[in-house]
Design an enzyme around this catalytic site. Structure first.
Site, PDB file in Angstrom:
ATOM      1  N   CYS A 204       1.472  -4.004  18.320  1.00 52.26           N
ATOM      2  CA  CYS A 204       1.005  -2.682  17.928  1.00 52.26           C
ATOM      3  C   CYS A 204       1.439  -1.649  18.956  1.00 52.26           C
ATOM      4  CB  CYS A 204      -0.515  -2.734  17.815  1.00 52.26           C
ATOM      5  SG  CYS A 204      -1.307  -1.153  17.612  1.00 52.26           S
TER       6      CYS A 204
ATOM      7  N   CYS B  96      -1.753   0.457  22.162  1.00 52.12           N
ATOM      8  CA  CYS B  96      -2.127   0.184  23.556  1.00 52.12           C
ATOM      9  C   CYS B  96      -0.898  -0.237  24.353  1.00 52.12           C
ATOM     10  CB  CYS B  96      -3.127  -0.966  23.627  1.00 52.12           C
ATOM     11  SG  CYS B  96      -4.732  -0.601  22.915  1.00 52.12           S
TER      12      CYS B  96
ATOM     13  N   CYS C 222      -9.215  -2.198  15.012  1.00 49.13           N
ATOM     14  CA  CYS C 222      -8.650  -1.791  16.306  1.00 49.13           C
ATOM     15  C   CYS C 222      -9.776  -1.799  17.328  1.00 49.13           C
ATOM     16  CB  CYS C 222      -8.073  -0.392  16.163  1.00 49.13           C
ATOM     17  SG  CYS C 222      -7.694   0.356  17.737  1.00 49.13           S
TER      18      CYS C 222
ATOM     19  N   GLN D  57     -11.885  15.977  21.192  1.00 51.54           N
ATOM     20  CA  GLN D  57     -11.615  14.914  22.162  1.00 51.54           C
ATOM     21  C   GLN D  57     -12.023  13.566  21.571  1.00 51.54           C
ATOM     22  OE1 GLN D  57     -10.167  15.244  25.081  1.00 51.54           O
ATOM     23  NE2 GLN D  57     -10.219  17.451  25.413  1.00 51.54           N
TER      24      GLN D  57
ATOM     25  N   TYR E 273      -6.530  27.533  26.741  1.00 53.11           N
ATOM     26  CA  TYR E 273      -6.199  26.320  25.973  1.00 53.11           C
ATOM     27  C   TYR E 273      -7.515  25.708  25.497  1.00 53.11           C
ATOM     28  CZ  TYR E 273      -2.002  26.882  28.884  1.00 53.11           C
ATOM     29  OH  TYR E 273      -0.914  27.380  29.550  1.00 53.11           O
TER      30      TYR E 273
ATOM     31  N   GLU F 256      -6.652  30.184  22.537  1.00 52.26           N
ATOM     32  CA  GLU F 256      -6.067  28.978  21.942  1.00 52.26           C
ATOM     33  C   GLU F 256      -5.001  29.375  20.931  1.00 52.26           C
ATOM     34  OE1 GLU F 256      -6.282  25.483  21.842  1.00 52.26           O
ATOM     35  OE2 GLU F 256      -4.983  25.668  20.085  1.00 52.26           O
TER      36      GLU F 256
ATOM     37  N   ASP G 106      -6.974  24.016  30.495  1.00 53.16           N
ATOM     38  CA  ASP G 106      -6.914  22.640  29.985  1.00 53.16           C
ATOM     39  C   ASP G 106      -5.673  22.513  29.109  1.00 53.16           C
ATOM     40  OD1 ASP G 106      -7.394  20.089  29.045  1.00 53.16           O
ATOM     41  OD2 ASP G 106      -9.220  20.587  27.951  1.00 53.16           O
TER      42      ASP G 106
ATOM     43  N   CYS H  72      -4.009  16.612  31.590  1.00 58.00           N
ATOM     44  CA  CYS H  72      -3.763  15.298  30.992  1.00 58.00           C
ATOM     45  C   CYS H  72      -2.410  14.750  31.420  1.00 58.00           C
ATOM     46  CB  CYS H  72      -3.874  15.373  29.472  1.00 58.00           C
ATOM     47  SG  CYS H  72      -2.827  16.624  28.733  1.00 58.00           S
TER      48      CYS H  72
HETATM   49  N1  SAH Z   1     -10.030  22.420  25.949  1.00 60.18           N
HETATM   50  C1  SAH Z   1      -9.963  21.802  24.657  1.00 60.18           C
HETATM   51  C2  SAH Z   1      -8.542  21.475  24.160  1.00 60.18           C
HETATM   52  C3  SAH Z   1      -7.557  20.968  25.159  1.00 60.18           C
HETATM   53  S1  SAH Z   1      -6.064  20.354  24.452  1.00 60.18           S
HETATM   54  C4  SAH Z   1     -10.838  20.579  24.612  1.00 60.18           C
HETATM   55  O1  SAH Z   1     -11.308  20.111  25.653  1.00 60.18           O
HETATM   56  O2  SAH Z   1     -11.093  20.042  23.539  1.00 60.18           O
HETATM   57  C5  SAH Z   1      -4.933  21.655  24.748  1.00 60.18           C
HETATM   58  C6  SAH Z   1      -4.998  22.784  23.739  1.00 60.18           C
HETATM   59  O3  SAH Z   1      -4.025  23.754  24.099  1.00 60.18           O
HETATM   60  C7  SAH Z   1      -4.673  22.388  22.303  1.00 60.18           C
HETATM   61  O4  SAH Z   1      -5.747  22.785  21.491  1.00 60.18           O
HETATM   62  C8  SAH Z   1      -3.408  23.198  21.967  1.00 60.18           C
HETATM   63  O5  SAH Z   1      -3.373  23.638  20.639  1.00 60.18           O
HETATM   64  C9  SAH Z   1      -3.512  24.367  22.914  1.00 60.18           C
HETATM   65  N2  SAH Z   1      -2.274  25.068  23.310  1.00 60.18           N
HETATM   66  C10 SAH Z   1      -1.039  24.543  23.457  1.00 60.18           C
HETATM   67  N3  SAH Z   1      -0.205  25.477  23.949  1.00 60.18           N
HETATM   68  C11 SAH Z   1      -0.920  26.612  24.119  1.00 60.18           C
HETATM   69  C12 SAH Z   1      -0.622  27.921  24.638  1.00 60.18           C
HETATM   70  N4  SAH Z   1       0.593  28.238  25.049  1.00 60.18           N
HETATM   71  N5  SAH Z   1      -1.619  28.815  24.704  1.00 60.18           N
HETATM   72  C13 SAH Z   1      -2.868  28.511  24.290  1.00 60.18           C
HETATM   73  N6  SAH Z   1      -3.204  27.297  23.802  1.00 60.18           N
HETATM   74  C14 SAH Z   1      -2.249  26.359  23.721  1.00 60.18           C
END
Ligand code: SAH
Length: 460
Positions: free
Chosen positions: A80, A83, A162, A291, A320, A341, A389, A416
């Site tokens: 798979c 993982c 899974c 998440q 973000y 976002e 983020d 991440c």
């Molecule tokens: N903070 C949120 C999401 C983090 S994931 C949480 O914890 O759930 C990163 C996010 O950044 C995604 O939703 C993606 O759509 C957004 N993203 C990607 N590029 C971006 C940009 N240039 N400006 C703003 N948001 C963006």
């Protein structure tokens, strides 16, 4: 040296690569990337691709097992594509991730003496995902199957259970597969573009126990849907059934609106911080980004709140912000939160969830953070605290430049990808911010991913 394809060699695995494959050396120093091996293994390897200075091999036998090697608990772990690290003990996975953060910060960021705290582990490295998407197909006997794609292919490995997903998935998948069989509802076939059921998406709110299913179909309606509802209704937790049409010949799973069949169209989940007395409810529809490991997410958000060190009079930017999960977590302790976002639908979710929680001091903007934040700056809006983020590619430099001009007291960086984190921290540390410390989290055990939270404070 000169190795050839199909030659069998002995390799000592000494490290692990970005994608989780072991990195081995032959006796005369040739480098081989070998999937399913663990640092410390000595292995017999068949060469599948030989380049001048390195090659790729397939594991034939483990000659001497690494002390970190374990038997993968999932029967399809090696086939798979989901993982990468199931053959590695959990403590070894954690050490590997901590090392990756340390190495990237040193190699890319040039940070030698940064405080890197011990990685926050999960209690149990399985059953942590609240979302699963199973492709549906047909086996040789014409029976419908659901499972996962084998690594880098579109061959479905049947696997209704899974081990990263919740245990209810099995019963739900089996109910859907037997409904398909009994009603002769065909699975989609990528080759011909015919058949109805493409994907099964299952989402569970861990805090509420609510489960929704969304069928992605190659058509515009589900036949015999009442029979499916009758079968699903019996499963504890089942809250709703929806579907989404996708008649395109594409790898994109979902591209249209979600339509109700039975029950609720969304699940509710709750993220909490005991320490700060905060509890936020989120409504999550099948298409929303949320998440996937809520237990670790809650810990990360609590950490963000602690590091933001809010006293109630701050303007906080959550850049973000996705569906505003962090924004709403911060809102009660700040004067104002501004979330930014790029995905419009995520911002709709954020606004709805703010309303649901009676939060009135959160505003959300759709757009690229690197475009919206400079615009806010021009309007005279300044952040006292910024949370970022970003996706794996990290922050756009234009955004970092704007933050440097805006001079927030603190920046909390949730990352991440340690490589882009290191790059961005380097820039910020050269432009008026000090990195206080870095805290890695394991949010995706059995995979190579690692999440890191860093605190930066302003020095000038
Ligand atoms: N903070 C949120 C999401 C983090 S994931 C949480 O914890 O759930 C990163 C996010 O950044 C995604 O939703 C993606 O759509 C957004 N993203 C990607 N590029 C971006 C940009 N240039 N400006 C703003 N948001 C963006």
């Amino acid at each position: 040296m000169g190795y050839r394809k199909n030659e069998t060699v002995t390799a000592d695995i000494i490290d692990i690569g970005q994608d989780g494959a072991g990195i081995g050396r032959t006796e005369d120093g040739y480098t081989l990337f070998v999937k399913d091996t663990v640092p410390g293994d000595r292995a017999e390897v068949r060469i599948i691709k030989a380049k001048k200075s390195y090659g790729y091999g397939r594991l034939e036998h483990v000659l001497k097992a690494s002390p970190d090697r374990v038997e993968p608990p999932c029967p399809v772990a090696l086939r798979c594509g989901g993982c990468q690290l199931q053959m590695m003990s959990y403590p070894a996975q954690l050490a590997m991730k901590e090392n990756k953060v340390r190495n990237d910060l040193k190699r890319i960021g040039g940070f030698e003496n940064l405080e890197i705290r011990k990685i926050i582990a999960m209690e149990s490295p399985f059953r942590y995902r609240n979302k699963a998407q199973f492709p549906v197909g047909t086996d040789r006997d014409g029976k419908p199957i659901a499972g996962f794609f084998a690594g880098r292919t579109h061959t479905i490995i049947p696997n209704p259970d899974c081990l990263l997903g919740c245990s209810e998935n099995r019963e739900i998948l089996n109910a859907i597969l037997s409904w398909m069989k009994d009603n002769r509802i065909p699975a989609y076939d990528e080759e011909t573009g015919k058949g109805l059921i493409r994907h099964i998406l299952i989402r569970k709110g861990f805090a509420t126990g609510e489960i929704i299913v969304c069928l992605i179909i190659n058509g515009d309606r589900i036949t015999a849907s009442q029979d499916l509802v009758t079968r699903l209704e019996k499963i504890p937790g089942m809250t709703g059934l929806t579907f989404s049409s996708n008649t395109k010949r594409t790898n994109v799973i979902m591209n249209g609106p979600v339509k109700p069949v039975w029950g609720q169209e969304y699940i509710t989940d709750i993220l909490k911080s005991g320490k700060f007395g905060i509890s936020v409810r989120y409504q999550i529809s099948p298409a929303s980004f949320y998440q996937v490991n809520p237990v670790q997410t809650q810990r990360i958000y609590e950490k963000v709140l602690e590091l933001a060190d809010l006293h109630g009079n701050e303007t906080v930017m959550d850049l973000y912000c996705g569906i505003g999960t962090i924004s709403l977590f911060l809102a009660r302790n700040a004067r104002q939160v501004i979330g930014v976002e790029i995905v419009p639908r995520a911002i709709e979710d954020a606004k709805r969830n703010a309303l649901l929680n009676g939060i009135e001091n959160a505003e959300f903007y759709v757009g690229k953070a690197e475009e919206v934040v400079p615009r806010l700056e021009n309007q005279g809006i300044r952040a006292d605290v910024a949370v970022v983020d970003p996706p794996r590619k990290g922050c756009d430099e234009k955004l970092l430049e704007t933050l440097v001009r805006m001079k927030p007291e603190r920046i909390v960086y949730v990352s991440c990808d340690p490589a882009t984190l290191a790059r961005d921290l380097k820039y910020l540390s050269e432009n008026g911010f000090r990195i206080e410390y870095v805290q890695p989290y394991d949010q995706f055990s059995e995979t190579v991913h690692v999440e890191t939270v860093a605190l930066l404070t302003r020095t000038k």
